[in-house]
Design an enzyme around this catalytic site. Structure first.
Site, PDB file in Angstrom:
ATOM      1  N   CYS A 129     153.360  18.401  50.929  1.00  0.00           N
ATOM      2  CA  CYS A 129     152.095  18.974  51.204  1.00  0.00           C
ATOM      3  C   CYS A 129     151.623  18.730  52.712  1.00  0.00           C
ATOM      4  O   CYS A 129     150.348  19.057  52.875  1.00  0.00           O
ATOM      5  CB  CYS A 129     151.083  18.088  50.294  1.00  0.00           C
ATOM      6  SG  CYS A 129     151.333  16.473  50.618  1.00  0.00           S
TER       7      CYS A 129
ATOM      8  N   ASP B 280     187.079 -10.368  67.710  1.00  0.00           N
ATOM      9  CA  ASP B 280     187.684 -11.540  68.062  1.00  0.00           C
ATOM     10  C   ASP B 280     187.461 -12.123  69.513  1.00  0.00           C
ATOM     11  O   ASP B 280     187.679 -13.080  69.931  1.00  0.00           O
ATOM     12  CB  ASP B 280     189.417 -11.768  67.998  1.00  0.00           C
ATOM     13  CG  ASP B 280     189.529 -11.694  66.253  1.00  0.00           C
ATOM     14  OD1 ASP B 280     188.709 -12.212  65.582  1.00  0.00           O
ATOM     15  OD2 ASP B 280     190.611 -10.979  65.803  1.00  0.00           O
TER      16      ASP B 280
ATOM     17  N   LYS C 226     176.200   0.548  84.989  1.00  0.00           N
ATOM     18  CA  LYS C 226     177.627   1.022  84.567  1.00  0.00           C
ATOM     19  C   LYS C 226     178.716   0.772  85.776  1.00  0.00           C
ATOM     20  O   LYS C 226     178.531   1.127  86.872  1.00  0.00           O
ATOM     21  CB  LYS C 226     177.329   2.690  84.382  1.00  0.00           C
ATOM     22  CG  LYS C 226     178.602   3.276  84.067  1.00  0.00           C
ATOM     23  CD  LYS C 226     178.525   4.953  83.875  1.00  0.00           C
ATOM     24  CE  LYS C 226     179.626   5.484  83.678  1.00  0.00           C
ATOM     25  NZ  LYS C 226     180.081   6.879  84.324  1.00  0.00           N
TER      26      LYS C 226
ATOM     27  N   PHE D 283     188.173 -11.743  53.966  1.00  0.00           N
ATOM     28  CA  PHE D 283     189.113 -10.527  54.072  1.00  0.00           C
ATOM     29  C   PHE D 283     190.031 -10.733  55.109  1.00  0.00           C
ATOM     30  O   PHE D 283     189.952 -11.286  56.293  1.00  0.00           O
ATOM     31  CB  PHE D 283     188.288  -8.988  54.419  1.00  0.00           C
ATOM     32  CG  PHE D 283     187.785  -8.704  53.238  1.00  0.00           C
ATOM     33  CD1 PHE D 283     186.921  -8.708  52.467  1.00  0.00           C
ATOM     34  CD2 PHE D 283     188.365  -7.217  52.803  1.00  0.00           C
ATOM     35  CE1 PHE D 283     186.203  -8.571  51.511  1.00  0.00           C
ATOM     36  CE2 PHE D 283     187.811  -6.779  51.583  1.00  0.00           C
ATOM     37  CZ  PHE D 283     186.835  -7.173  50.929  1.00  0.00           C
TER      38      PHE D 283
ATOM     39  N   LYS E 222     194.500 -18.133  56.244  1.00  0.00           N
ATOM     40  CA  LYS E 222     193.424 -18.012  56.700  1.00  0.00           C
ATOM     41  C   LYS E 222     192.475 -18.433  55.476  1.00  0.00           C
ATOM     42  O   LYS E 222     191.261 -19.276  55.878  1.00  0.00           O
ATOM     43  CB  LYS E 222     193.064 -16.460  56.963  1.00  0.00           C
ATOM     44  CG  LYS E 222     193.510 -15.879  58.291  1.00  0.00           C
ATOM     45  CD  LYS E 222     193.072 -14.279  58.323  1.00  0.00           C
ATOM     46  CE  LYS E 222     193.992 -13.893  59.591  1.00  0.00           C
ATOM     47  NZ  LYS E 222     194.022 -12.574  59.810  1.00  0.00           N
TER      48      LYS E 222
ATOM     49  N   LYS F  55     190.011 -21.241  56.622  1.00  0.00           N
ATOM     50  CA  LYS F  55     188.607 -21.181  56.689  1.00  0.00           C
ATOM     51  C   LYS F  55     187.949 -21.731  55.387  1.00  0.00           C
ATOM     52  O   LYS F  55     186.909 -21.337  55.044  1.00  0.00           O
ATOM     53  CB  LYS F  55     188.458 -19.537  56.808  1.00  0.00           C
ATOM     54  CG  LYS F  55     188.992 -19.106  58.114  1.00  0.00           C
ATOM     55  CD  LYS F  55     188.511 -17.730  58.516  1.00  0.00           C
ATOM     56  CE  LYS F  55     189.178 -17.208  59.774  1.00  0.00           C
ATOM     57  NZ  LYS F  55     188.497 -16.287  60.426  1.00  0.00           N
TER      58      LYS F  55
HETATM   59  N1  CTP Z   1     185.771 -13.542  60.553  1.00  0.00           N
HETATM   60  C1  CTP Z   1     184.787 -14.234  61.037  1.00  0.00           C
HETATM   61  N2  CTP Z   1     184.597 -14.470  62.411  1.00  0.00           N
HETATM   62  C2  CTP Z   1     185.290 -14.043  63.298  1.00  0.00           C
HETATM   63  C3  CTP Z   1     186.586 -13.548  62.877  1.00  0.00           C
HETATM   64  C4  CTP Z   1     186.897 -13.139  61.710  1.00  0.00           C
HETATM   65  O1  CTP Z   1     184.125 -14.625  60.385  1.00  0.00           O
HETATM   66  N3  CTP Z   1     185.039 -14.165  64.548  1.00  0.00           N
HETATM   67  C5  CTP Z   1     186.222 -13.208  59.399  1.00  0.00           C
HETATM   68  C6  CTP Z   1     186.426 -11.966  58.810  1.00  0.00           C
HETATM   69  O2  CTP Z   1     185.261 -11.231  58.554  1.00  0.00           O
HETATM   70  C7  CTP Z   1     187.399 -12.081  57.641  1.00  0.00           C
HETATM   71  C8  CTP Z   1     188.126 -13.177  57.994  1.00  0.00           C
HETATM   72  O3  CTP Z   1     187.215 -14.148  58.887  1.00  0.00           O
HETATM   73  O4  CTP Z   1     186.670 -12.021  56.435  1.00  0.00           O
HETATM   74  C9  CTP Z   1     189.398 -12.968  58.587  1.00  0.00           C
HETATM   75  O5  CTP Z   1     189.444 -12.082  59.692  1.00  0.00           O
HETATM   76  P1  CTP Z   1     190.597 -11.858  60.499  1.00  0.00           P
HETATM   77  O6  CTP Z   1     190.072 -11.121  61.880  1.00  0.00           O
HETATM   78  O7  CTP Z   1     191.738 -11.123  59.762  1.00  0.00           O
HETATM   79  O8  CTP Z   1     191.022 -13.347  60.958  1.00  0.00           O
HETATM   80  P2  CTP Z   1     190.964 -14.036  62.180  1.00  0.00           P
HETATM   81  O9  CTP Z   1     190.522 -15.369  62.182  1.00  0.00           O
HETATM   82  O10 CTP Z   1     190.109 -13.430  63.401  1.00  0.00           O
HETATM   83  O11 CTP Z   1     192.597 -14.076  62.874  1.00  0.00           O
HETATM   84  P3  CTP Z   1     193.292 -12.947  63.346  1.00  0.00           P
HETATM   85  O12 CTP Z   1     192.316 -11.855  64.116  1.00  0.00           O
HETATM   86  O13 CTP Z   1     194.090 -13.558  64.442  1.00  0.00           O
HETATM   87  O14 CTP Z   1     194.440 -12.225  62.328  1.00  0.00           O
END
Ligand code: CTP
Length: 429
Positions: free
Chosen positions: A162, A282, A296, A330, A344, A348
């Site tokens: 509308c 990372d 930039k 993951f 991992k 973790k």
């Molecule tokens: N993860 C996180 N914080 C980060 C990197 C990763 O919480 N800085 C989490 C991701 O979301 C995932 C898990 O840790 O659920 C594994 O992430 P991955 O990138 O495979 O592992 P890393 O510990 O970063 O190791 P790498 O990259 O050397 O394989």
């Protein structure tokens, strides 16, 4: 994704300008696997869209009269209630809401709805804001929501046909489909009362005012998990990096690791669980170099970036989580997938890790399908064969539930019972 695979859906169309959107809905229901879509139209709906259009899209006869028999001689509304899996009423006018709330049956849509007592009905209202806000309309909606088998999909705020702006716009087709998926979901109460934070997508770290470092994650797996949790009754918060994402649960769009860390940590405190599907960067440009970059960076023959490690969000949350919380991580790996994933999981302190092989182009990054292995903290391993990300999400959440939540719930139930028994024996003493 075949989220409506083998489902037979009746769509009831009532009078409103949004009736034209039912055309697209019918096509999408078929695209998402529905085996049959049957349309019912009120007399008013037929003045907005012709039955011929609807018939061409549903590929079957359109029901228009309340006193009509189906081919086998059974009244249509009764045979539809027997044969169809769900009734979707879209758009639902204020007039239809009033009739349904008071069990009036004066056309094929209302008559069928009243017969549909044991199967889900999803009602999608759309109307002018003043009509929507009318206390009488709201009262009718409360009556409808109180019915176990009825779901009302809230309308959106936006520009209305509308020309006015406000609440009353038909929800997006994607949102409606998620509510319909939930209504049909066999485990729609499994995660009820569970608050779960999900992260999805790749984070982005700035280099200068226009360039950035990111990764190829599409976020599809994380969104599929959040959708599945919503359909399983959880209170979901999705922290994501996907522009333009629209969902019927709480979502927050972020960019950097720093933002992802802040929002995840803050919300995890109050949550029952965390599914960390995001591909978190990372590395980021060192704060020293960032402070030296203005605007930039100009082009030169060579450019050196100083990168430093970002915060490991799970690395911090895993070891300090409460007993009653779960964390799923993951691991996207290109070699020695299970070995890296298990490392991992342990490092973790996760309850479960989802390992996937990103060296395969047919699954994972960007694809609609995935094939993963679930590894648990007690060394159990479950392989999930290649399937749509939505199916992988469902399997993953079912295994997670069976493994931890069912047991924890049993324990807390036993605990509550023993507290009750203790109380009872105290009162006898
Ligand atoms: N993860 C996180 N914080 C980060 C990197 C990763 O919480 N800085 C989490 C991701 O979301 C995932 C898990 O840790 O659920 C594994 O992430 P991955 O990138 O495979 O592992 P890393 O510990 O970063 O190791 P790498 O990259 O050397 O394989």
């Amino acid at each position: 994704m075949n989220i409506f695979a083998n489902k037979r859906i009746a769509i009831g169309i009532t009078g409103g300008i949004a009736a034209y959107k039912a055309c697209d809905m019918i096509r999408q229901l078929y695209q998402k696997g529905a085996s049959e879509v049957v349309a019912l139209m009120t007399p008013s709906a037929q003045t907005f869209v012709t039955p011929l259009t609807i018939e061409s899209l549903t590929r079957s006869y359109v029901y228009k009269e309340s006193m009509e028999n189906s081919e086998d001689g059974v009244p249509t509304h009764i045979s539809l209630a027997q044969d169809m899996d769900a009734l979707l009423i879209m758009p639902a006018s204020a007039n239809t809401l009033a009739k349904l709330a008071h069990a009036m049956a004066d056309n094929i849509v209302t008559t069928t709805a009243i017969t549909f007592t044991e199967k889900p009905i999803v009602i999608v209202p759309a109307m002018n804001t003043r009509m929507w806000e009318n206390p009488l309309v709201q009262k009718n909606l409360r009556i409808l929501r109180s019915q176990e088998n009825i779901t009302v999909v809230p309308p959106e705020v936006g520009e209305l046909a509308c020309g006015e702006y406000g609440e009353g716009k038909l929800a997006s087709l994607e949102t409606i489909q998620l509510y319909l998926y939930k209504a049909l979901h066999p485990q729609r109460r499994l995660y009820k009362e569970k608050r779960v934070v999900v992260t999805a997508g790749g984070t982005t770290e700035p280099i200068d005012s226009v360039r950035s470092i990111t990764n190829r994650s599409s976020g599809k797996m994380g969104v599929a998990i959040a959708d599945e949790l919503f359909a399983m009754g959880a209170d979901v918060l999705l922290l994501h990096t996907i522009p333009g994402l629209d969902r019927p649960y709480r979502i927050i769009c972020l960019e950097t690791v720093e933002e992802m860390a802040r929002y995840t940590k803050r919300n995890f405190k109050e949550a029952d669980g965390l599914v960390m599907a995001a591909a978190v960067s990372d590395f980021q440009v060192s704060p020293n170099q960032r402070a030296r970059i203005n605007g930039k960076i100009k082009k030169s023959d060579e450019m050196m970036l100083e990168l430093v490690k970002t915060e490991d969000i799970l690395g911090e949350l895993g070891p300090s989580k409460r007993e009653d919380q779960f964390i799923v991580g993951f691991a996207a790996e290109s070699d020695h997938v299970l070995m890296h994933a298990r490392e991992k999981l342990e490092r973790k302190h996760l309850d479960m890790i989802v390992a996937n092989d990103i060296s395969r182009s047919d699954i994972g990054f960007g694809s609609d399908e995935n094939e993963v292995t679930l590894l648990f903290e007690d060394k159990e391993r479950i392989d999930l064969p290649k399937a749509s990300k939505s199916m992988i999400a469902r399997q993953l959440l079912l295994h997670l539930y069976q493994k931890y939540l069912a047991r924890r719930e049993e324990e807390s139930h036993d605990g509550a019972e023993s507290v009750e028994q203790e109380k009872a024996s105290d009162s006898h003493d």
